[in-house]
Write a protein that holds these residues in place. Structure first.
Motif, short mmCIF file in Angstrom:
data_model
loop_
_atom_site.label_atom_id
_atom_site.label_comp_id
_atom_site.label_asym_id
_atom_site.label_seq_id
_atom_site.Cartn_x
_atom_site.Cartn_y
_atom_site.Cartn_z
N ALA A 1 7.78 25.76 2.62
CA ALA A 1 6.55 25.70 3.39
C ALA A 1 5.31 25.71 2.49
N TRP A 2 4.31 25.01 2.95
CA TRP A 2 3.02 24.99 2.25
C TRP A 2 2.41 26.38 2.21
N THR A 3 1.77 26.71 1.11
CA THR A 3 0.94 27.90 1.05
C THR A 3 -0.52 27.47 0.95
N ILE A 4 -1.41 28.40 1.16
CA ILE A 4 -2.83 28.09 1.05
C ILE A 4 -3.17 27.61 -0.36
N SER A 5 -2.60 28.27 -1.36
CA SER A 5 -2.88 27.84 -2.74
C SER A 5 -2.32 26.46 -3.02
N ASP A 6 -1.15 26.13 -2.41
CA ASP A 6 -0.61 24.76 -2.55
C ASP A 6 -1.61 23.72 -2.07
N VAL A 7 -2.11 23.94 -0.86
CA VAL A 7 -3.01 22.96 -0.26
C VAL A 7 -4.33 22.89 -1.03
N ASN A 8 -4.80 24.04 -1.49
CA ASN A 8 -6.07 24.05 -2.22
C ASN A 8 -5.99 23.34 -3.58
N SER A 9 -4.76 23.15 -4.06
CA SER A 9 -4.63 22.49 -5.37
C SER A 9 -4.06 21.07 -5.27
N LEU A 10 -3.68 20.61 -4.07
CA LEU A 10 -3.09 19.27 -3.99
C LEU A 10 -4.17 18.20 -4.07
N GLN A 11 -3.74 16.98 -4.39
CA GLN A 11 -4.63 15.83 -4.45
C GLN A 11 -4.10 14.75 -3.51
N SER A 12 -5.03 14.03 -2.89
CA SER A 12 -4.62 12.88 -2.08
C SER A 12 -4.24 11.72 -3.01
N LEU A 13 -3.51 10.78 -2.45
CA LEU A 13 -3.01 9.66 -3.26
C LEU A 13 -3.09 8.38 -2.45
N VAL A 14 -3.62 7.34 -3.06
CA VAL A 14 -3.56 6.00 -2.48
C VAL A 14 -3.15 5.04 -3.58
N ARG A 15 -2.20 4.15 -3.26
CA ARG A 15 -1.70 3.17 -4.24
C ARG A 15 -1.94 1.75 -3.70
N ILE B 1 0.85 -1.20 0.00
CA ILE B 1 0.00 0.00 0.00
C ILE B 1 0.89 1.25 0.00
N GLY B 2 0.47 2.26 -0.74
CA GLY B 2 1.15 3.55 -0.71
C GLY B 2 0.17 4.66 -0.39
N ARG B 3 0.64 5.71 0.29
CA ARG B 3 -0.21 6.88 0.57
C ARG B 3 0.64 8.12 0.48
N GLY B 4 0.03 9.21 0.01
CA GLY B 4 0.79 10.43 -0.17
C GLY B 4 -0.03 11.50 -0.86
N VAL B 5 0.67 12.35 -1.63
CA VAL B 5 0.02 13.49 -2.29
C VAL B 5 0.46 13.55 -3.75
N ARG B 6 -0.35 14.19 -4.55
CA ARG B 6 0.01 14.50 -5.92
C ARG B 6 -0.04 16.02 -6.06
N VAL B 7 1.08 16.61 -6.47
CA VAL B 7 1.22 18.06 -6.56
C VAL B 7 1.78 18.42 -7.93
N ASN B 8 1.11 19.30 -8.61
CA ASN B 8 1.58 19.79 -9.93
C ASN B 8 1.92 18.65 -10.88
N GLY B 9 1.11 17.58 -10.86
CA GLY B 9 1.30 16.47 -11.79
C GLY B 9 2.33 15.45 -11.37
N SER B 10 2.91 15.60 -10.17
CA SER B 10 3.90 14.63 -9.67
C SER B 10 3.38 13.96 -8.41
N SER B 11 3.65 12.65 -8.29
CA SER B 11 3.18 11.88 -7.13
C SER B 11 4.30 11.71 -6.12
N TYR B 12 3.99 11.91 -4.86
CA TYR B 12 4.93 11.75 -3.75
C TYR B 12 4.25 10.85 -2.73
#
Length: 352
Positions: free
Chosen positions: A131-145, A93-104
């Motif tokens: 550091a995270w910005t408000i716009s960063d968080v508002n545009s991030l996606q959750s990730l489950v693998r 199982i993997g868990r993380g975030v996807r930001v600007n088209g990249s998965s972490y």
């Protein structure tokens, strides 16, 4: 510190897992505030053996009042699913975030067939390293693998995993209402003044800073605002004031958490000096005379008008005063004078 939980609201970039029930979209299988366990979930039990499946979900936007963001934790609720009871194969199982088209993400293995929560923390944005910005968080996606693994050769079955719930918990310093100080007015003139203030604490974000002002502490007038942060000063010039008049003012500071007001202060505009003309005496008799004058300019305020008089230009005597405004004349009778004697006099006015 404060926290807010964000849940899925829409499909993200990658939708590679399977869903149960099989109808509908993926994100609404994992968006519950209270987990529904096996009632709805995403999974990878099927498809290409050994292949990972990744699901991304767009999340709710942050509410107002969020200041500095110190952590984003992605939590998934998962369990292993095995083809055969007692099978010892590990579910990946993997868990993380996807930001600007990249998965972490980070991955782990489990043999737990009951649902449990597992998460990963991101103190900073993994895409930018800062550091995270408000716009960063508002545009991030959750990730489950999830990964579909074939253990048939030595355990007699397949192993994968299910995910029934996904959330992001954001830790932040909340924005607080700001505080400001009303500083003394400067450059006070007859018709203008400069109002001054200090933003003592911005509450965590830049503030709009200005003033209320007027003839009473009900104010009635406002100035334009300036953007300021903690410790910075601000000032606004106001004009069109009346001479010799007391005005009230106070600072007004606003951020997304609210508006605060400074203490009331006052200033008094300068009075404009009046000008007056000494006109010739009239009705001069043996022991009396009428002194005459004209108020040429009252300086914006009604004036007390009278005369000084005496045997020399040191005068030594004054008459009662009369209230006059620009262009009006005034007179005072004096008596008890000496015969055949020269007297000096001059008109006076006062608007203070």
């Amino acid at each position: 510190m404060a926290t807010v939980t964000l849940r899925p609201t829409a499909e993200g970039d990658l939708i590679q897992n399977y869903v149960y029930p099989t109808d509908g979209v993926h994100w609404d299988k994992v968006d519950e505030a209270t987990p529904d366990e096996d009632a709805t979930y995403v999974h990878r039990y099927g498809g290409v053996v050994g292949a990972w499946g990744e699901d991304n979900s767009e999340l709710e936007n942050l509410p107002g009042g969020v200041g500095t963001i110190t952590n984003v934790r992605i939590t998934v609720r998962v369990r292993r699913i095995a083809q055969s009871p007692g099978q010892v194969g590990v579910a990946n199982i993997g868990r993380g975030v996807r930001v600007n088209g990249s998965s972490y993400y980070s991955t782990f293995g489990t043999t737990n067939d009951s649902y449990f929560d597992t998460g990963v923390d991101y103190v900073t944005n993994p895409d930018t390293g800062v550091a995270w910005t408000i716009s960063d968080v508002n545009s991030l996606q959750s990730l489950v693998r999830n990964k579909f693994v074939n253990y048939a050769l030595f355990q007699g079955g397949f192993t994968s995993s299910r995910c029934t719930q996904v959330s992001a918990v954001v830790t932040f310093d909340p924005i607080l209402a700001p505080t400001g100080t009303t500083d003394p007015a400067t450059s006070v003139a007859a018709n203008s003044s400069t109002l001054n203030g200090t933003l003592d604490d911005d509450g965590g974000e830049a503030c709009d800073c200005g003033f209320e002002w007027g003839l009473t502490d009900a104010y009635g007038n406002t100035t334009p605002t300036q953007s300021r942060t903690t410790g910075q000063t601000f000032a606004q010039a106001i004009s069109g004031l009346s001479p010799g008049t007391t005005y009230h003012f106070r600072v007004v500071v606003t951020n997304t958490a609210g508006t605060s007001y400074g203490a009331d202060r006052t200033f008094t505009t300068l009075g404009v000096l009046s000008t007056v003309t000494t006109d010739p005496a009239s009705g001069v008799g043996m022991v009396l005379a009428n002194l005459n004058g004209t108020l040429d300019d009252d300086g914006g305020l009604a004036c007390d008008c009278g005369f000084e008089w005496g045997l020399t230009t040191a005068y030594g005597n004054t008459t009662p005063t009369q209230s006059r405004t620009t262009g009006q004349t005034f007179s005072q009778a004096i008596s008890g004078l000496d015969l055949d004697t020269t007297y000096h006099f001059r008109a006076s006015s006062n608007n203070v």
